[in-house]
Design a protein around this motif. Structure first.
Motif, PDB file in Angstrom:
ATOM      1  N   GLU A  95       0.871  -1.189   0.000  1.00 53.74           N
ATOM      2  CA  GLU A  95       0.000   0.000   0.000  1.00 53.74           C
ATOM      3  C   GLU A  95       0.897   1.225   0.000  1.00 53.74           C
ATOM      4  O   GLU A  95       1.846   1.323   0.797  1.00 53.74           O
ATOM      5  CB  GLU A  95      -0.903  -0.013   1.234  1.00 53.74           C
ATOM      6  N   LEU A  96       0.633   2.175  -0.888  1.00 49.70           N
ATOM      7  CA  LEU A  96       1.449   3.379  -1.002  1.00 49.70           C
ATOM      8  C   LEU A  96       0.563   4.613  -0.990  1.00 49.70           C
ATOM      9  O   LEU A  96      -0.602   4.587  -1.403  1.00 49.70           O
ATOM     10  CB  LEU A  96       2.257   3.360  -2.314  1.00 49.70           C
ATOM     11  N   ASN A  97       1.159   5.712  -0.514  1.00 50.05           N
ATOM     12  CA  ASN A  97       0.533   7.036  -0.575  1.00 50.05           C
ATOM     13  C   ASN A  97      -0.776   7.142   0.198  1.00 50.05           C
ATOM     14  O   ASN A  97      -1.739   7.774  -0.255  1.00 50.05           O
ATOM     15  CB  ASN A  97       0.304   7.449  -2.041  1.00 50.05           C
ATOM     16  N   ALA A  98      -0.824   6.532   1.375  1.00 53.13           N
ATOM     17  CA  ALA A  98      -1.966   6.768   2.264  1.00 53.13           C
ATOM     18  C   ALA A  98      -1.748   8.102   2.976  1.00 53.13           C
ATOM     19  O   ALA A  98      -0.613   8.482   3.275  1.00 53.13           O
ATOM     20  CB  ALA A  98      -2.097   5.632   3.269  1.00 53.13           C
ATOM     21  N   PRO A  99      -2.823   8.833   3.287  1.00 55.80           N
ATOM     22  CA  PRO A  99      -2.656  10.171   3.866  1.00 55.80           C
ATOM     23  C   PRO A  99      -2.324  10.187   5.355  1.00 55.80           C
ATOM     24  O   PRO A  99      -1.872  11.217   5.871  1.00 55.80           O
ATOM     25  CB  PRO A  99      -4.019  10.830   3.610  1.00 55.80           C
ATOM     26  N   SER A 100      -2.513   9.053   6.060  1.00 57.35           N
ATOM     27  CA  SER A 100      -2.259   9.032   7.503  1.00 57.35           C
ATOM     28  C   SER A 100      -2.073   7.594   7.960  1.00 57.35           C
ATOM     29  O   SER A 100      -2.439   6.651   7.241  1.00 57.35           O
ATOM     30  CB  SER A 100      -3.444   9.659   8.255  1.00 57.35           C
ATOM     31  N   PRO A 101      -1.524   7.406   9.168  1.00 58.90           N
ATOM     32  CA  PRO A 101      -1.386   6.039   9.683  1.00 58.90           C
ATOM     33  C   PRO A 101      -2.735   5.346   9.825  1.00 58.90           C
ATOM     34  O   PRO A 101      -2.853   4.144   9.562  1.00 58.90           O
ATOM     35  CB  PRO A 101      -0.712   6.244  11.043  1.00 58.90           C
ATOM     36  N   GLU A 102      -3.755   6.099  10.256  1.00 58.80           N
ATOM     37  CA  GLU A 102      -5.075   5.504  10.415  1.00 58.80           C
ATOM     38  C   GLU A 102      -5.640   5.059   9.071  1.00 58.80           C
ATOM     39  O   GLU A 102      -6.240   3.969   8.964  1.00 58.80           O
ATOM     40  CB  GLU A 102      -6.027   6.511  11.064  1.00 58.80           C
ATOM     41  N   ALA A 103      -5.454   5.881   8.032  1.00 61.51           N
ATOM     42  CA  ALA A 103      -5.930   5.519   6.699  1.00 61.51           C
ATOM     43  C   ALA A 103      -5.175   4.308   6.172  1.00 61.51           C
ATOM     44  O   ALA A 103      -5.752   3.435   5.506  1.00 61.51           O
ATOM     45  CB  ALA A 103      -5.765   6.704   5.745  1.00 61.51           C
ATOM     46  N   LEU A 104      -3.882   4.244   6.471  1.00 55.75           N
ATOM     47  CA  LEU A 104      -3.071   3.104   6.039  1.00 55.75           C
ATOM     48  C   LEU A 104      -3.587   1.813   6.653  1.00 55.75           C
ATOM     49  O   LEU A 104      -3.778   0.804   5.947  1.00 55.75           O
ATOM     50  CB  LEU A 104      -1.610   3.333   6.423  1.00 55.75           C
ATOM     51  N   ASN A 105      -3.830   1.816   7.951  1.00 61.29           N
ATOM     52  CA  ASN A 105      -4.338   0.622   8.620  1.00 61.29           C
ATOM     53  C   ASN A 105      -5.709   0.226   8.089  1.00 61.29           C
ATOM     54  O   ASN A 105      -5.987  -0.967   7.892  1.00 61.29           O
ATOM     55  CB  ASN A 105      -4.412   0.850  10.133  1.00 61.29           C
ATOM     56  N   ALA A 106      -6.553   1.216   7.844  1.00 61.01           N
ATOM     57  CA  ALA A 106      -7.885   0.929   7.307  1.00 61.01           C
ATOM     58  C   ALA A 106      -7.789   0.324   5.911  1.00 61.01           C
ATOM     59  O   ALA A 106      -8.526  -0.613   5.571  1.00 61.01           O
ATOM     60  CB  ALA A 106      -8.727   2.210   7.284  1.00 61.01           C
ATOM     61  N   ASP A 107      -6.865   0.845   5.092  1.00 58.61           N
ATOM     62  CA  ASP A 107      -6.703   0.330   3.734  1.00 58.61           C
ATOM     63  C   ASP A 107      -6.214  -1.119   3.743  1.00 58.61           C
ATOM     64  O   ASP A 107      -6.688  -1.948   2.960  1.00 58.61           O
ATOM     65  CB  ASP A 107      -5.720   1.199   2.952  1.00 58.61           C
ATOM     66  N   VAL A 108      -5.259  -1.417   4.614  1.00 59.89           N
ATOM     67  CA  VAL A 108      -4.742  -2.786   4.688  1.00 59.89           C
ATOM     68  C   VAL A 108      -5.858  -3.750   5.059  1.00 59.89           C
ATOM     69  O   VAL A 108      -5.994  -4.839   4.475  1.00 59.89           O
ATOM     70  CB  VAL A 108      -3.576  -2.876   5.688  1.00 59.89           C
ATOM     71  N   SER A 109      -6.699  -3.349   6.016  1.00 61.71           N
ATOM     72  CA  SER A 109      -7.835  -4.184   6.406  1.00 61.71           C
ATOM     73  C   SER A 109      -8.810  -4.356   5.241  1.00 61.71           C
ATOM     74  O   SER A 109      -9.301  -5.465   4.991  1.00 61.71           O
ATOM     75  CB  SER A 109      -8.547  -3.555   7.605  1.00 61.71           C
ATOM     76  N   THR A 110      -9.072  -3.278   4.517  1.00 60.98           N
ATOM     77  CA  THR A 110      -9.977  -3.359   3.349  1.00 60.98           C
ATOM     78  C   THR A 110      -9.410  -4.277   2.279  1.00 60.98           C
ATOM     79  O   THR A 110     -10.129  -5.075   1.671  1.00 60.98           O
ATOM     80  CB  THR A 110     -10.188  -1.951   2.769  1.00 60.98           C
ATOM     81  N   ILE A 111      -8.104  -4.161   2.020  1.00 62.06           N
ATOM     82  CA  ILE A 111      -7.468  -5.002   1.002  1.00 62.06           C
ATOM     83  C   ILE A 111      -7.622  -6.481   1.348  1.00 62.06           C
ATOM     84  O   ILE A 111      -7.999  -7.299   0.505  1.00 62.06           O
ATOM     85  CB  ILE A 111      -5.967  -4.635   0.880  1.00 62.06           C
ATOM     86  N   LEU A 112      -7.344  -6.832   2.606  1.00 56.88           N
ATOM     87  CA  LEU A 112      -7.401  -8.237   2.996  1.00 56.88           C
ATOM     88  C   LEU A 112      -8.839  -8.761   3.021  1.00 56.88           C
ATOM     89  O   LEU A 112      -9.079  -9.935   2.680  1.00 56.88           O
ATOM     90  CB  LEU A 112      -6.734  -8.425   4.358  1.00 56.88           C
ATOM     91  N   HIS A 113      -9.804  -7.916   3.407  1.00 57.02           N
ATOM     92  CA  HIS A 113     -11.190  -8.367   3.434  1.00 57.02           C
ATOM     93  C   HIS A 113     -11.825  -8.431   2.049  1.00 57.02           C
ATOM     94  O   HIS A 113     -12.891  -9.026   1.878  1.00 57.02           O
ATOM     95  CB  HIS A 113     -12.021  -7.438   4.333  1.00 57.02           C
ATOM     96  N   SER A 114     -11.164  -7.830   1.060  1.00 61.07           N
ATOM     97  CA  SER A 114     -11.688  -7.896  -0.308  1.00 61.07           C
ATOM     98  C   SER A 114     -11.361  -9.207  -0.991  1.00 61.07           C
ATOM     99  O   SER A 114     -11.861  -9.502  -2.072  1.00 61.07           O
ATOM    100  CB  SER A 114     -11.134  -6.735  -1.135  1.00 61.07           C
ATOM    101  N   VAL A 115     -10.487 -10.002  -0.344  1.00 61.32           N
ATOM    102  CA  VAL A 115     -10.098 -11.293  -0.902  1.00 61.32           C
ATOM    103  C   VAL A 115     -11.073 -12.349  -0.431  1.00 61.32           C
ATOM    104  O   VAL A 115     -11.315 -12.500   0.782  1.00 61.32           O
ATOM    105  CB  VAL A 115      -8.663 -11.678  -0.456  1.00 61.32           C
ATOM    106  N   LYS A 116     -11.652 -13.101  -1.357  1.00 59.15           N
ATOM    107  CA  LYS A 116     -12.584 -14.152  -0.996  1.00 59.15           C
ATOM    108  C   LYS A 116     -11.846 -15.319  -0.358  1.00 59.15           C
ATOM    109  O   LYS A 116     -10.803 -15.742  -0.872  1.00 59.15           O
ATOM    110  CB  LYS A 116     -13.350 -14.630  -2.237  1.00 59.15           C
ATOM    111  N   PRO A 117     -12.367 -15.849   0.755  1.00 58.42           N
ATOM    112  CA  PRO A 117     -11.689 -16.973   1.409  1.00 58.42           C
ATOM    113  C   PRO A 117     -11.719 -18.236   0.560  1.00 58.42           C
ATOM    114  O   PRO A 117     -12.524 -18.365  -0.331  1.00 58.42           O
ATOM    115  CB  PRO A 117     -12.501 -17.155   2.699  1.00 58.42           C
TER     116      PRO A 117
END
Length: 389
Positions: free
Chosen positions: A367-389
């Motif tokens: 993940e690159l160019n997130a505007p804040s640490p909180e946004a970065l953590n939220a994006d990582v969670s979104t990325i992983l939850h977008s993957v179907k188990p």
């Protein structure tokens, strides 16, 4: 080719091949043509055996139908219709009956078919050799790629075990490679030098580090094995370690950068180019989220690389050869997910390279160019939850 040509006869193919091989220099025996000839020689021998079996079967068939004749010798047929193979031989004059002529025609056709199949077999053997993939090239296969809405501008998620792209949000958009040059420095060094090689810290390499860059606080005159020096490169992002390694492995920085770019080429990192071993910005120093994931995929297969980037702090005790060093990770992984690093850079914003497990598979996310640490953590969670188990 005319089937009356003496070189077409299976009985002489091995002689022609052997003669050609004897005329070749030893060094050329590994060429593609020579390999083809050797395959032809082996297949020609098999063809002679097959033809003999066909002749025997036809002979048995003729006997069963009341025609008690000897199996036809193709060499006798050839002597009747073509010039002698050797100057001392005499042409035959007896004529074959009509049935025998038909049988000879059938056999001649079989010879042609068998030789054609043999040639196709040779090409089938050779083609896979020509299409072999370089061992460093790790293919990526795409299925349904998720494109979640994120705060950051670039994201990529790769199944490292399958090579499957799971998430791609501007994954091939080029960004500054300055912060990530250290990873290719480490990979290039491990691929081209002995990890146990003792490297002397020279003052010239220390003086060459651009001002303002992070260092491992190396001391000139110390002698440190390459595998230990990599901790000083990767954990504190030591640009002095990068310069020392470049000189020791490549002779000088320019040669080593060429080696880094060759490594990137072999790994098919088409969005990546380096202009320096240091973490400096320039127009021709770039990479992408997709290439970073592929770079990590390969690097994590190198045991020393994998050990060096996953630590948080590493201590080198003082010895007769070196001062004591304590190197801490300047960019520790996210607290919520295992990984390589997370942090902030003026050119790539808040970023993370994370390596979670999913269903027994290693995933590599960027993940690159997130505007804040909180946004970065939220994006990582979104990325992983977008993957179907």
């Amino acid at each position: 080719m005319d089937h009356h040509d003496e070189k077409f006869a299976p009985e002489t193919v091995d002689e022609q091949i052997e003669l050609h091989l004897q005329q070749l220099p030893i060094a050329s025996h590994t060429s593609l043509d020579t390999r083809m000839l050797k395959d032809l020689q082996q297949i020609a021998e098999q063809d002679v055996q097959r033809i003999a079996q066909v002749r025997a079967r036809l002979a048995r068939y003729a006997v069963e139908n009341g025609e008690k004749r000897k199996p036809i010798d193709l060499r006798e047929y050839q002597a009747e219709t073509a010039p002698p193979l050797h100057s001392g031989s005499q042409p035959r004059t007896r004529k074959a009956p009509g049935a025998r002529r038909r049988l000879v025609t059938v056999l001649t056709g079989l010879v042609a078919v068998l030789l054609l199949v043999s040639m196709l077999t040779v090409f089938a053997r050779i083609k896979p050799q020509q299409e072999q993939t370089h061992p460093k090239i790790q293919q990526q296969t795409s299925t349904v790629v998720a494109k979640p809405v994120l705060h950051g501008s670039n994201a990529f998620l790769l199944d490292a075990d399958k090579g499957t792209v799971l998430v791609d949000v501007n994954g091939h958009t080029r960004v500054s490679a300055a912060h990530f040059a250290k990873y290719m420095v480490a990979i290039t060094a491990l691929e081209n030098a002995d990890p146990n090689q003792m490297i002397t810290i020279d003052q010239a390499s220390l003086d060459a580090v651009p001002k303002g860059l992070s260092t491992a606080q190396l001391v000139a005159g110390d002698q440190i094995p390459l595998q230990f020096l990599l901790y000083g490169l990767l954990l504190p992002s030591g640009n002095d370690a990068a310069g020392v390694i470049a000189r020791a492995v490549g002779g000088n920085s320019q040669n080593f950068v060429a080696m880094m770019n060759e490594e990137a080429h072999q790994l098919q990192l088409n969005d990546t180019h380096f202009s320096s071993p240091y973490a400096i910005s320039s127009a021709d120093n770039y990479t992408s989220a997709a290439d970073l994931a592929s770079m990590m995929r390969y690097g994590l297969q190198l045991e020393i690389f994998s050990e060096d980037i996953t630590g948080t702090i590493w201590t080198l005790q003082a010895s007769a050869y070196n001062h004591a060093y304590v190197w801490g990770n300047a960019n520790p992984p996210l607290g919520s997910e295992p990984g390589v690093e997370s942090g902030h850079d003026k050119e790539i914003g808040y970023h993370a390279i994370f390596t979670p497990q999913s269903n027994g598979h290693l995933l590599i996310g960027v993940e690159l160019n997130a505007p804040s640490p909180e946004a970065l953590n939220a994006d990582v969670s979104t990325i992983l939850h977008s993957v179907k188990p």
